[in-house]
Design a protein around this motif. Structure first.
Motif, PDB file in Angstrom:
ATOM      1  N   VAL B 331       0.705  -1.201   0.191  1.00  0.00           N
ATOM      2  CA  VAL B 331       0.028  -0.071  -0.388  1.00  0.00           C
ATOM      3  C   VAL B 331       0.712   1.493   0.514  1.00  0.00           C
ATOM      4  CG1 VAL B 331      -2.191   1.074   1.148  1.00  0.00           C
ATOM      5  CG2 VAL B 331      -1.959  -1.025   1.293  1.00  0.00           C
ATOM      6  N   ALA B 332       0.461   1.977  -0.930  1.00  0.00           N
ATOM      7  CA  ALA B 332       1.579   3.070  -1.007  1.00  0.00           C
ATOM      8  C   ALA B 332       0.495   4.542  -0.607  1.00  0.00           C
ATOM      9  CB  ALA B 332       1.938   3.348  -2.165  1.00  0.00           C
ATOM     10  N   GLU B 333       0.772   5.692   0.193  1.00  0.00           N
ATOM     11  CA  GLU B 333       0.112   6.683   0.190  1.00  0.00           C
ATOM     12  C   GLU B 333       0.809   7.952   1.107  1.00  0.00           C
ATOM     13  OE1 GLU B 333      -3.736   5.847   2.498  1.00  0.00           O
ATOM     14  OE2 GLU B 333      -2.668   4.160   3.762  1.00  0.00           O
ATOM     15  N   VAL B 334       0.182   8.974   0.678  1.00  0.00           N
ATOM     16  CA  VAL B 334       0.922   9.889   1.453  1.00  0.00           C
ATOM     17  C   VAL B 334       0.178  10.312   2.354  1.00  0.00           C
ATOM     18  CG1 VAL B 334       2.042  11.763   0.698  1.00  0.00           C
ATOM     19  CG2 VAL B 334       1.429  10.937  -1.036  1.00  0.00           C
ATOM     20  N   ASN B 335       0.804   9.583   3.448  1.00  0.00           N
ATOM     21  CA  ASN B 335       0.143   9.241   5.528  1.00  0.00           C
ATOM     22  C   ASN B 335       1.162   8.846   6.002  1.00  0.00           C
ATOM     23  OD1 ASN B 335      -1.543   7.108   4.444  1.00  0.00           O
ATOM     24  ND2 ASN B 335      -3.146   8.271   4.243  1.00  0.00           N
ATOM     25  N   ASN B 336       0.580   8.120   7.069  1.00  0.00           N
ATOM     26  CA  ASN B 336       1.405   7.106   7.863  1.00  0.00           C
ATOM     27  C   ASN B 336       0.153   5.975   8.011  1.00  0.00           C
ATOM     28  OD1 ASN B 336       3.209   6.179   9.636  1.00  0.00           O
ATOM     29  ND2 ASN B 336       2.385   6.646  11.553  1.00  0.00           N
ATOM     30  N   GLY B 337      -0.630   6.429   7.376  1.00  0.00           N
ATOM     31  CA  GLY B 337      -1.316   4.621   6.843  1.00  0.00           C
ATOM     32  C   GLY B 337      -2.470   4.607   7.004  1.00  0.00           C
ATOM     33  N   GLN B 338      -3.347   4.904   6.382  1.00  0.00           N
ATOM     34  CA  GLN B 338      -5.043   5.137   6.024  1.00  0.00           C
ATOM     35  C   GLN B 338      -5.677   4.249   5.438  1.00  0.00           C
ATOM     36  OE1 GLN B 338      -6.907   9.695   6.470  1.00  0.00           O
ATOM     37  NE2 GLN B 338      -4.555  10.025   7.885  1.00  0.00           N
ATOM     38  N   ALA B 339      -5.559   4.163   4.491  1.00  0.00           N
ATOM     39  CA  ALA B 339      -6.230   3.197   3.172  1.00  0.00           C
ATOM     40  C   ALA B 339      -5.515   1.912   3.696  1.00  0.00           C
ATOM     41  CB  ALA B 339      -5.736   3.615   2.093  1.00  0.00           C
ATOM     42  N   LYS B 349      -4.393  -9.788   6.318  1.00  0.00           N
ATOM     43  CA  LYS B 349      -3.149  -9.912   6.491  1.00  0.00           C
ATOM     44  C   LYS B 349      -2.205  -8.982   6.390  1.00  0.00           C
ATOM     45  CE  LYS B 349      -2.220 -10.876   1.604  1.00  0.00           C
ATOM     46  NZ  LYS B 349      -1.943 -12.235   1.169  1.00  0.00           N
ATOM     47  N   ARG B 350      -1.452  -8.783   7.235  1.00  0.00           N
ATOM     48  CA  ARG B 350      -0.588  -7.359   6.318  1.00  0.00           C
ATOM     49  C   ARG B 350       0.209  -7.129   5.582  1.00  0.00           C
ATOM     50  NH1 ARG B 350       0.807  -5.568  11.652  1.00  0.00           N
ATOM     51  NH2 ARG B 350       0.585  -3.300  10.689  1.00  0.00           N
ATOM     52  N   ALA B 351       0.079  -5.727   4.844  1.00  0.00           N
ATOM     53  CA  ALA B 351       0.895  -5.607   3.403  1.00  0.00           C
ATOM     54  C   ALA B 351       1.833  -4.783   3.720  1.00  0.00           C
ATOM     55  CB  ALA B 351      -0.188  -4.498   2.617  1.00  0.00           C
ATOM     56  N   ILE B 352       2.618  -4.669   3.087  1.00  0.00           N
ATOM     57  CA  ILE B 352       4.127  -4.020   3.266  1.00  0.00           C
ATOM     58  C   ILE B 352       3.534  -2.599   3.089  1.00  0.00           C
ATOM     59  CG2 ILE B 352       5.952  -3.411   2.061  1.00  0.00           C
ATOM     60  CD1 ILE B 352       6.128  -5.310   2.946  1.00  0.00           C
ATOM     61  N   PHE B 353       4.490  -1.693   4.153  1.00  0.00           N
ATOM     62  CA  PHE B 353       3.045  -0.334   3.419  1.00  0.00           C
ATOM     63  C   PHE B 353       4.750   0.672   3.518  1.00  0.00           C
ATOM     64  CE2 PHE B 353       2.089   4.065   6.087  1.00  0.00           C
ATOM     65  CZ  PHE B 353       1.597   4.680   5.135  1.00  0.00           C
ATOM     66  N   VAL B 354       3.928   1.462   1.896  1.00  0.00           N
ATOM     67  CA  VAL B 354       5.184   3.045   1.458  1.00  0.00           C
ATOM     68  C   VAL B 354       4.947   4.564   1.684  1.00  0.00           C
ATOM     69  CG1 VAL B 354       6.402   3.244  -0.511  1.00  0.00           C
ATOM     70  CG2 VAL B 354       5.675   0.053  -0.396  1.00  0.00           C
ATOM     71  N   GLY B 359       4.397  16.075   1.366  1.00  0.00           N
ATOM     72  CA  GLY B 359       6.204  16.918   0.083  1.00  0.00           C
ATOM     73  C   GLY B 359       6.457  16.837  -0.591  1.00  0.00           C
ATOM     74  N   GLU B 360       5.684  15.601  -0.829  1.00  0.00           N
ATOM     75  CA  GLU B 360       6.475  15.687  -2.420  1.00  0.00           C
ATOM     76  C   GLU B 360       6.131  13.838  -2.802  1.00  0.00           C
ATOM     77  OE1 GLU B 360      10.886  14.713  -2.276  1.00  0.00           O
ATOM     78  OE2 GLU B 360      10.617  12.950  -1.549  1.00  0.00           O
ATOM     79  N   PRO B 361       5.606  13.848  -3.880  1.00  0.00           N
ATOM     80  CA  PRO B 361       5.024  12.177  -4.646  1.00  0.00           C
ATOM     81  C   PRO B 361       5.666  11.381  -4.240  1.00  0.00           C
ATOM     82  CG  PRO B 361       4.550  14.034  -6.519  1.00  0.00           C
ATOM     83  CD  PRO B 361       5.454  14.304  -5.109  1.00  0.00           C
ATOM     84  N   HIS B 362       5.925   9.991  -4.032  1.00  0.00           N
ATOM     85  CA  HIS B 362       6.458   9.249  -4.698  1.00  0.00           C
ATOM     86  C   HIS B 362       7.617   9.069  -5.895  1.00  0.00           C
ATOM     87  CE1 HIS B 362       3.988   7.424  -1.171  1.00  0.00           C
ATOM     88  NE2 HIS B 362       4.586   6.381  -1.053  1.00  0.00           N
ATOM     89  N   ARG B 363       8.835   8.242  -4.864  1.00  0.00           N
ATOM     90  CA  ARG B 363       9.360   7.949  -6.261  1.00  0.00           C
ATOM     91  C   ARG B 363       9.055   6.606  -7.147  1.00  0.00           C
ATOM     92  NH1 ARG B 363      13.351  11.513  -6.456  1.00  0.00           N
ATOM     93  NH2 ARG B 363      13.392  12.947  -4.492  1.00  0.00           N
ATOM     94  N   PRO B 364       9.197   6.204  -8.428  1.00  0.00           N
ATOM     95  CA  PRO B 364       8.238   5.111  -8.805  1.00  0.00           C
ATOM     96  C   PRO B 364       9.078   3.629  -7.910  1.00  0.00           C
ATOM     97  CG  PRO B 364       7.950   6.192 -10.072  1.00  0.00           C
ATOM     98  CD  PRO B 364       9.068   7.067  -9.271  1.00  0.00           C
TER      99      PRO B 364
END
Lengths: 313, 376
Positions: B331-339, B349-354, B359-364
């Motif tokens: 799961v990738a999102e610009v916060n500390n884990g909402q979705a 089960k657990r997902a890997i959280f990115v 302040g900036e979008p994710h780099r691929p």
């Protein structure tokens, strides 16, 4: 000739009688003010099908629930912006905000001054009972100095707002103050307020024996009315800034502002949508705006008691 | 050419595209308060609404904006506001009134970094849970998450349709990067735009909150002698306050059920290369664009990756995610884990959280690293 049955009331048509009895305490002044308002509505021939009442939260905020017209009981402090949105969307409807001092001037204070500044074409009835009645009698921005409330148990150290003065300088077109004792004059004033195009404001001082009077030497509802009788000075068209209310001192009632009618906020919003307005030069648009501007210098003369309007008193 | 639907290809920012979507959907009332990075929506509406016979009001604050929207909506207008986190916080009060009184309205929230004033000019995606739970009490949110200016246009139209159909405020959750991103936006002709209008109550003798079989009551008009009473208090079918557990159970359950029972019709998502994927990246908004690139990069390295992108984040597509739960998840999102919380609940089960704080979008590459980690 029609026969009036004893169990009916001349204002039944304007009330949701199926909702009675109401929530207000014995001796409360809100019903007196509502009665005056509904009679004023009837007297000026306002079509109740085209009339809307919007209230906020609190004892007075419950009024919207008892009138037989489209009515909205909104969130605390937001009756005015709700009404401003509704009136802008549907300027042909008569929109009245009926709410209390805490709702309109504490939590909703920002909205009412801006609605007055814009000259939104709504009528605002503010019942000022000096306290938060519904929550049990806490300090309000209108509580007189020294007033005992549950959150000012040693006496209020704050200075209260002069509601009429505040709304007059914010730019209202009509400003008056009465009490729940001065019912006939209140009714006449409400008629004027309802007919006025522009922002009209009527403050009504009222008794709250349960939550305020009881703690301030006016346990009996009549005690507050006697207080009003003793200290009220009826005087039209004085400077509303002189409308301060201090404990055990004379205070002014009457019409503070009755300004000449000007283009309302809604008139201007809807003018913007006309193609003649849009498809002209900016210089011409500015000219229209200046031509329809509010004459605040006239308002300021009226407020300071130097206007022609003053001669009426 | 008609003034309300600017048919053709345009080069628009996400903010402006959302405004044009609103006008195309029939929005004729806007009340708002300037706030970065959403102000361009208000600016566009201020210029455009008078041209189409609509009303624009710049209110004194966001509390008043949201209240004015509800007033105008009861006055029969399709109404919208636009804001960002700090303003969205102030709107929660009447977001709740809109839920309780069943009032259609659209809120465009162009998310920025938070909490508080945070990063006014920079990206955040931290309002996801606020859209869902920000106002007190039980209700069901509807929130849409576009990923491009074209979708800002399309999904704002859909937001109006959903608001009108289900009679409640609907949120378009954009973000700063998307709001300020310029791309081609194709505005189709009127006949290709699907528009839903609210059901109108015609029978004056019918209780105003008596719902149809679809659990949605038709909305009564004002100023036509219905004598309606509308309150934020718990109310019965007549609209009258009824302060007891029985009415609360009946009426509040209905306003929740009207959304949850129609969730399959509301939910919308995109799956990109998920068929044979061993690992699925879940992302939305601007982050989905980085995630899509990460998936392609992973495929180039021989990793079977896919993307699951919300177009509607609330109601949440839990059932579909559960069906995919034999895969690994990122799961990738610009916060500390909402979705993230909702994804893990759906896949059990657990997902890997990115995550990024904003302040900036994710780099691929950051998301690619997460994909690789998920397969370890």
């Amino acid at each position: 000739m029609s026969i009036i049955k004893a169990e009916t009331h001349p204002l039944d048509d304007y009330l949701r009688t199926e909702r009675l009895p109401h929530v207000w305490c014995p001796g409360c002044g809100i019903g007196t003010v509502l009665g005056a308002y509904l009679r004023a509505m009837k007297n000026v021939g306002l079509d109740s099908e085209k009339s809307i009442m919007v209230s906020g939260i609190g004892c007075t905020g419950r009024t919207a629930g008892y009138v037989r017209m489209d009515s909205f009981h909104t969130t605390h402090g937001r009756a005015i912006p709700f009404a401003v949105g509704l009136k802008a969307a549907r300027p042909e409807l008569n929109v009245t905000v009926f709410s209390g001092d805490g709702d309109l001037f504490a939590i909703g204070g920002n909205h009412i001054i801006h609605a007055a500044r814009r000259n939104a074409n709504i009528t605002v009835i503010a019942i000022n009972n000096f306290t938060y009645g519904m929550t049990g009698g806490q300090l309000a921005p209108t509580t007189p100095e020294t007033g005992i409330t549950t959150t000012s148990p040693y006496g209020n150290v704050e200075s209260p707002f002069n509601l009429a003065g505040l709304i007059a300088v914010a730019g209202a077109s009509y400003v008056a103050r009465w009490t729940s004792l001065h019912v006939r004059r209140l009714e006449k004033s409400l008629e004027k307020a309802l007919k006025k195009r522009g922002f009209s404001f009527v403050e009504v001082l009222s008794q709250c024996p349960t939550a305020y009077g009881r703690r301030n030497g006016m346990r009996d509802p009549v005690d507050t009315l006697k207080y009003f009788q003793k200290y009220a000075v009826v005087k039209n068209h004085v400077n509303p800034l002189e409308g301060v209310i201090e404990p055990n001192k004379p205070f002014i009632l009457g019409e503070f502002v009755d300004a000449p009618e000007e283009a309302t906020f809604e008139d201007k919003l809807w003018e913007l949508t006309k193609s003649e307005f849009l498809h002209t030069s900016q210089a011409e648009r500015s000219e229209w705006i200046i031509e329809h501007r509010r004459h605040l210098e006239i308002l300021s003369r009226i407020i300071s008691g130097r206007g022609e309007d003053n001669e009426q008193s | 050419m008609s003034k309300d639907i600017l048919v053709g290809d345009h080069f628009l920012s996400g903010d402006v595209a959302a405004a044009e979507g609103a006008i195309a959907a029939g929005c004729r009332f806007f009340a708002g308060y300037p706030i970065t990075p959403s102000s361009e929506v208000a600016e566009r509406m201020a210029r455009r609404l008078p041209e189409v016979g609509g009303i624009f009001i710049q209110m004194e604050d966001e509390l008043g904006s949201m209240a004015a929207l509800l007033g105008a909506s009861w006055g029969g207008k399709k109404a919208m506001t636009a804001t960002s986190g700090p303003g969205f916080s102030l709107m929660m009060e009447n977001y709740g009134l809109g839920m309780m009184t069943e009032t259609p309205a659209v809120i465009v929230d162009v998310q920025r970094g938070g909490p508080s004033t945070g990063l006014p000019t920079l990206l955040g995606q931290g309002d996801v849970m606020q859209a869902r739970w920000g106002s007190h009490g039980p209700y069901q949110a509807i929130a849409l998450t576009p990923e491009s200016p074209q979708e800002c246009f399309n999904l704002t139209i859909r937001a109006f349709n959903l608001a009108e159909k289900y009679r409640q405020p609907v949120v378009v959750l954009m973000d700063e990067s998307l709001g300020h991103l310029f791309e081609r936006v194709t505005i189709p002709p009127r006949e290709e735009i699907e528009i839903t209008d609210r059901k109108i109550l015609k029978d004056k003798n019918r209780d105003i909150y008596e719902a149809d079989e679809d659990l949605i009551p038709p909305m009564p008009p004002v100023g036509e002698g219905f004598g309606i009473h509308v309150t934020g208090l718990t109310h019965d079918e007549r609209g009258y306050p009824s302060i007891n557990a029985e009415t609360q159970e009946r009426m509040i359950r209905r306003i929740n059920d009207k959304i949850s029972k129609h969730a399959p019709e509301i939910i919308d998502y995109e799956e990109f290369m998920t068929d044979d994927a061993d690992v699925i990246v879940v992302a939305y908004g601007i982050t989905a664009r980085s995630a899509r690139r990460a998936v392609i990069m992973a495929r180039e390295k021989g990793i079977k990756a896919g993307l699951f992108r919300f177009k509607v984040i609330w109601p949440f597509p839990s059932e579909r995610l559960e069906e995919l739960s034999d895969r690994e998840f990122v799961v990738a999102e610009v916060n500390n884990g909402q979705a993230l919380v909702e994804v893990e609940r759906a896949i059990r089960k657990r997902a890997i959280f990115v995550g990024k704080m904003g302040g900036e979008p994710h780099r691929p590459e950051e998301i690619l690293k997460g994909i690789e980690e998920a397969l370890k």
